[in-house]
Design a protein around this motif. Structure first.
Motif, PDB file in Angstrom:
ATOM      1  N   GLY A  59       0.828  -1.203   0.000  1.00 12.19           N
ATOM      2  CA  GLY A  59       0.000   0.000   0.000  1.00 12.19           C
ATOM      3  C   GLY A  59       0.860   1.250   0.000  1.00 12.19           C
ATOM      4  O   GLY A  59       2.068   1.204  -0.215  1.00 12.19           O
ATOM      5  N   ALA A  60       0.223   2.380   0.271  1.00 11.73           N
ATOM      6  CA  ALA A  60       0.910   3.671   0.194  1.00 11.73           C
ATOM      7  C   ALA A  60       1.610   4.052   1.485  1.00 11.73           C
ATOM      8  O   ALA A  60       2.720   4.567   1.464  1.00 11.73           O
ATOM      9  N   GLY A  61       0.999   3.811   2.617  1.00  6.40           N
ATOM     10  CA  GLY A  61       1.570   4.267   3.878  1.00  6.40           C
ATOM     11  C   GLY A  61       1.462   3.234   4.964  1.00  6.40           C
ATOM     12  O   GLY A  61       0.540   3.254   5.763  1.00  6.40           O
ATOM     13  N   LEU A  62       2.376   2.302   4.985  1.00  9.45           N
ATOM     14  CA  LEU A  62       2.337   1.209   5.949  1.00  9.45           C
ATOM     15  C   LEU A  62       3.095   1.528   7.222  1.00  9.45           C
ATOM     16  O   LEU A  62       2.912   0.880   8.244  1.00  9.45           O
ATOM     17  N   ALA A  63       3.934   2.529   7.184  1.00  7.73           N
ATOM     18  CA  ALA A  63       4.827   2.817   8.300  1.00  7.73           C
ATOM     19  C   ALA A  63       4.070   2.970   9.606  1.00  7.73           C
ATOM     20  O   ALA A  63       3.085   3.685   9.701  1.00  7.73           O
ATOM     21  N   GLY A  64       4.549   2.264  10.620  1.00 10.83           N
ATOM     22  CA  GLY A  64       3.997   2.399  11.953  1.00 10.83           C
ATOM     23  C   GLY A  64       2.631   1.777  12.145  1.00 10.83           C
ATOM     24  O   GLY A  64       1.951   2.079  13.114  1.00 10.83           O
ATOM     25  N   ASP A  65       2.192   0.889  11.263  1.00  7.10           N
ATOM     26  CA  ASP A  65       0.882   0.269  11.392  1.00  7.10           C
ATOM     27  C   ASP A  65       1.044  -1.232  11.635  1.00  7.10           C
ATOM     28  O   ASP A  65       1.019  -2.030  10.697  1.00  7.10           O
ATOM     29  N   PRO A  66       1.209  -1.633  12.893  1.00  5.04           N
ATOM     30  CA  PRO A  66       1.453  -3.048  13.188  1.00  5.04           C
ATOM     31  C   PRO A  66       0.318  -3.970  12.741  1.00  5.04           C
ATOM     32  O   PRO A  66       0.568  -5.081  12.295  1.00  5.04           O
ATOM     33  N   LEU A  67      -0.920  -3.512  12.855  1.00  4.93           N
ATOM     34  CA  LEU A  67      -2.041  -4.360  12.477  1.00  4.93           C
ATOM     35  C   LEU A  67      -1.976  -4.730  10.993  1.00  4.93           C
ATOM     36  O   LEU A  67      -2.129  -5.890  10.619  1.00  4.93           O
TER      37      LEU A  67
END
Length: 192
Positions: free
Chosen positions: A93-101
């Protein structure tokens, strides 16, 4: 940075987990690489794209594989210098940073799909070196990746063959990442 020796993390069901630095030339059955919607310049997908003379960029430009979260594409018998017998791309995806789920869900997807290939040695380079994540989130992201893999295993019938799953730890915080992966595995065992 000197190479970090592989670190055994433990085993769950038929899968032995290892933390190591993974090169795209690694002689494995399956190399799993995360690809973002936009070129990040440092990720495993960009390394693969460079090695394959812009093939991934052309797939993205043509709308064949854009890197949308959850999108998946497997290339069988990729050419050298890719050392794997097959290469699986997972869209980040575009912005995965910092999204543990989300990274946990994508790791779960990768584990399930890897089992369909019958690979016995899998290198998982979902995106550590391409994700912009705060240092304080490293343990949480690593734990989410391990929990995603374990959740996938709980949903599968155990095949009769062993599998080695190698998590890439080339993110600048290898020791912390490996420890978090190991702790998540140990905690999963204790709640069963």
């Amino acid at each position: 940075m000197p190479p970090i020796p592989p670190r055994p993390l433990g085993q769950y069901r038929h899968v032995r987990f290892v933390a190591a630095q993974i090169a795209i030339e690694a002689p494995v059955d399956l190399l799993i690489v995360g690809m973002q919607e936009k070129d990040g310049g440092r990720s495993g997908a960009e390394q693969v794209d460079l090695a394959l003379h812009g093939t991934l960029g052309r797939l993205r430009a043509g709308g064949i594989f854009t890197g949308m979260a959850g999108e998946e594409l497997t290339l069988w018998a990729p050419p050298a210098p890719i050392g794997a017998r097959s290469l699986m791309l997972i869209g980040l995806g575009a912005g995965l940073a910092g999204d543990p789920l989300r990274i946990g869900r994508l790791t779960c997807q990768a584990m399930r799909s890897a089992h369909c290939t019958h690979a016995r040695k899998v290198a998982c380079l979902l995106g550590w070196n391409g994700l912009d994540m705060p240092e304080e989130g490293i343990e949480e992201i690593a734990a989410a990746m391990m929990r995603g893999a374990l959740l996938a295993l709980d949903g599968l019938d155990t095949p009769p063959r062993p599998v080695e799953w190698i998590f890439d730890i080339r993110n600048g915080q290898a020791q912390r990442t490996a420890a978090a992966l190991e702790n998540a595995l140990a905690t999963w065992h204790s709640v069963e």
